[in-house]
Design a protein around this motif. Structure first.
Motif, mmCIF file in Angstrom:
data_model
loop_
_atom_site.group_PDB
_atom_site.id
_atom_site.type_symbol
_atom_site.label_atom_id
_atom_site.label_comp_id
_atom_site.label_asym_id
_atom_site.label_seq_id
_atom_site.Cartn_x
_atom_site.Cartn_y
_atom_site.Cartn_z
ATOM 1 N N ARG A 22 28.693 -21.276 20.204
ATOM 2 C CA ARG A 22 27.463 -21.659 19.186
ATOM 3 C C ARG A 22 27.836 -23.051 18.536
ATOM 4 O O ARG A 22 26.898 -23.816 18.543
ATOM 5 N N GLN A 23 29.382 -23.466 18.277
ATOM 6 C CA GLN A 23 29.235 -24.787 17.887
ATOM 7 C C GLN A 23 29.057 -25.826 18.983
ATOM 8 O O GLN A 23 28.445 -26.784 18.746
ATOM 9 N N GLY A 78 25.413 -26.090 19.289
ATOM 10 C CA GLY A 78 25.023 -26.764 17.779
ATOM 11 C C GLY A 78 25.030 -28.392 18.081
ATOM 12 O O GLY A 78 24.248 -29.051 17.755
ATOM 13 N N ASN A 92 22.571 -31.391 17.724
ATOM 14 C CA ASN A 92 22.671 -32.294 16.687
ATOM 15 C C ASN A 92 22.694 -33.795 17.384
ATOM 16 O O ASN A 92 22.569 -34.880 16.836
ATOM 17 N N GLN A 140 19.215 -22.781 14.713
ATOM 18 C CA GLN A 140 19.752 -21.932 13.812
ATOM 19 C C GLN A 140 20.040 -20.609 14.216
ATOM 20 O O GLN A 140 19.480 -20.169 15.116
#
Length: 141
Positions: free
Chosen positions: A85-86, A89, A93, A108
């Motif tokens: 998940r990180q 993300g 980003n 999200q």
């Protein structure tokens, strides 16, 4: 205004995530019988949602794309899912405009669940929604 077709945006998002995430990232595939030990990510294309129309004639879309993160044969499925998940993300980003194809991309988490497998290990699935916001002159692009 961003340029490019819907498929161009989706392919760019898939490429960006696939380059940054450790497990294999597939697109619109059926869940396989076995999940690799490193996990698996499946990107679901979703459907563009018309958010607004402005003048000069511009169609503004919020296109929700789902990423399903699958983990199974791990002693700590939750920790592995969190790492993936990180990574996902960080990929989102790193270029929130997808190289000029979008006005903004926002990710999200939306939830997690366990899938029971008869005679096998439970599969954990975490879902991340990435919303691609963009405006186009032609609603078919």
């Amino acid at each position: 205004m961003p340029t490019g077709a819907v498929e161009t945006r989706l392919a760019a998002l898939h490429t960006a995530v696939a380059a940054a995430v450790t497990p294999d990232v597939r697109r619109n595939e059926v869940l396989p019988k076995a999940i690799p030990s490193a996990g698996l990510v499946i990107m679901r294309d979703g459907v563009p949602d018309l958010a607004d129309v402005t003048l000069p004639l511009t169609y503004h879309y919020d296109h929700r794309v789902e990423f399903e993160i699958y983990t199974q044969a791990s002693e700590d499925r939750e920790a592995l899912a969190d790492v993936i998940r990180q990574e996902l993300g960080a990929a989102i980003n790193s270029d929130r405009a997808l190289g000029g194809l979008c006005d903004w991309v926002e990710g999200q988490p939306t939830g997690s669940d366990d899938i029971r497998v008869e005679g096998g290990e439970t599969i954990r699935v975490d879902t991340i929604v990435a919303t691609l916001s963009y405006g186009v002159a032609d609603p078919l692009t």
